[in-house]
Write a protein that holds these residues in place. Structure first.
Motif, short mmCIF file in Angstrom:
data_model
loop_
_atom_site.label_atom_id
_atom_site.label_comp_id
_atom_site.label_asym_id
_atom_site.label_seq_id
_atom_site.Cartn_x
_atom_site.Cartn_y
_atom_site.Cartn_z
N LEU A 84 8.29 -14.00 1.43
CA LEU A 84 7.11 -13.34 0.85
C LEU A 84 6.16 -14.62 0.94
O LEU A 84 6.32 -15.53 0.06
CB LEU A 84 7.24 -12.81 -0.38
N ASP A 85 5.26 -14.26 1.66
CA ASP A 85 4.02 -15.28 1.71
C ASP A 85 3.09 -15.03 0.46
O ASP A 85 2.38 -13.78 0.55
CB ASP A 85 3.24 -15.60 2.82
N ALA A 86 3.00 -15.69 -0.69
CA ALA A 86 2.17 -15.05 -2.02
C ALA A 86 1.08 -15.93 -1.97
O ALA A 86 0.50 -16.09 -3.03
CB ALA A 86 3.07 -15.01 -3.33
N ASP A 87 0.59 -16.83 -1.15
CA ASP A 87 -0.54 -17.69 -1.03
C ASP A 87 -1.70 -16.94 -0.18
O ASP A 87 -1.54 -17.37 0.92
CB ASP A 87 -0.32 -18.93 -0.84
N TYR A 141 1.45 -8.83 -6.87
CA TYR A 141 2.50 -9.38 -6.78
C TYR A 141 3.91 -8.83 -7.43
O TYR A 141 4.92 -8.97 -6.97
CB TYR A 141 2.21 -10.92 -7.25
N ARG A 142 3.51 -8.44 -8.66
CA ARG A 142 4.46 -7.82 -9.61
C ARG A 142 5.19 -6.47 -8.78
O ARG A 142 6.41 -6.29 -8.76
CB ARG A 142 4.07 -7.35 -10.95
N THR A 153 2.47 -16.94 -12.99
CA THR A 153 3.45 -15.47 -13.39
C THR A 153 4.81 -15.62 -12.48
O THR A 153 5.77 -15.21 -13.25
CB THR A 153 2.77 -14.11 -12.66
N ALA A 154 4.51 -16.01 -11.36
CA ALA A 154 5.92 -15.98 -10.56
C ALA A 154 6.92 -17.01 -11.03
O ALA A 154 8.20 -16.90 -11.07
CB ALA A 154 5.61 -16.60 -9.32
N MET A 155 6.29 -18.24 -11.59
CA MET A 155 7.37 -19.33 -12.07
C MET A 155 7.83 -18.48 -13.48
O MET A 155 8.93 -18.79 -13.86
CB MET A 155 6.40 -20.48 -12.60
#
Length: 305
Positions: A98-101, A165-166, A193-195
């Motif tokens: 998943l590219d979250a950038d 994202y969530r 949040t991801a961390m």
């Protein structure tokens, strides 16, 4: 309306890349072959079997692995791609990258995707509880037996918002045993949040005094989170050139003092090219380090609640 496919890399840049280089020089490969003839490979085989067993352990619910760093340009996306490739290679269930950038995400390029169409934000609007795996994969990019969800169509896009994202990570955990989320750099909101919410975390630290010092501060922040985030964190120590001024062992020791394992990824000529990563062209030390990193991460992700 269906978005039109967009190439991940300008064709002119593809030509400029030329023939990809092997991670190890010809001299190093020849020397290793001679040493291999003169020594037993039993120890290597035993270690590879142990790591493979770790990577193939079952998961009860989908595990999310978040990858971030204190700044860009330190190999974060390369590490994400290497992790995804390792999970895809060793596991027999579904794996998602998943590219979250969304700003400058290059995960599709590193994973060798020729073109992308649907983005993370677009899929978030379409996801419903009744969708099957085959429904979901219609919107994903197939990559070497796994799947990729881009953050954008290769353009500088709006930052990925927390709600998207969530929603995406929570919904897709139903279909994918392991999701590797290549996040923006800290202190970005989605990265934080991801961390905080992932089952396991990888912090990519450049082998520089500034990089190691900044990463140590991140680890201290993780230790202060209300749940035991540090116990499910691994540091990937990356070298940007073959001659780094900082001593690898000293840097690793400094980071290990925070209570986390550290896996060192050596400089690799193939990775340094910046194009699609071909596993067979990675240096031997890089392949082994990447596999060991994936095993360390999964071990922690499986233990997480």
């Amino acid at each position: 309306p269906h978005p039109a496919p967009a190439p991940t890399l300008d064709p002119r840049l593809s030509l400029a890349l030329g023939r990809p280089r092997h991670g190890d020089s010809l001299t190093r490969r020849a020397g290793r072959s001679l040493r291999k003839l003169a020594s037993s490979a039993a120890q290597d085989v035993a270690e590879e079997a142990r790591v493979a067993e770790q990577l193939q352990q079952p998961v009860t619910t989908g595990r999310v692995v978040a990858v971030t760093s204190i700044r860009g340009g330190v190999g974060k996306t390369s590490v994400s791609a290497l992790l995804a490739r390792a999970f895809i290679h060793y596991r027999h269930d579904q794996v998602l990258a998943l590219d979250a950038d969304a700003a400058l995400g290059t995960l599709p390029v590193r994973l060798g995707a020729g073109e992308v169409r649907w983005s993370c934000t677009e899929l978030a609007r379409l996801l419903t509880p009744s969708m099957t795996l085959s429904d979901v994969t219609e919107y994903l990019v197939p990559v070497d037996g796994g799947w990729l969800l881009p953050a954008s169509q290769g353009r500088v896009g709006a930052p990925l918002d927390l709600r998207t994202y969530r929603k995406v990570t929570l919904a897709l955990r139903r279909y994918f045993a392991v999701t590797v989320a290549d996040c923006e750099s800290l202190p970005g909101e989605v990265a934080r949040t991801a961390m905080d919410t992932a089952h396991a975390r990888v912090v990519v630290a450049p082998l520089t005094a500034e990089g190691v010092g900044g990463t140590r501060i991140v680890l201290e922040w993780l230790a202060r989170l209300p749940h035991p985030a540090l116990t499910t964190t691994v540091v990937a120590l990356t070298a940007a050139s073959p001659d780094m001024p900082l001593d690898v062992k000293a840097a690793a020791t400094h980071l290990k003092e925070a209570g986390v394992p550290v896996v060192s990824l050596p400089y690799d000529r193939h990775l340094a090219g910046g194009g699609p990563i071909r596993t067979e062209l990675l240096g031997r030390a890089t392949r082994r380090a990447a596999t060991r990193l994936a095993a360390e991460v999964l071990e922690r992700a499986v233990r997480a609640r």
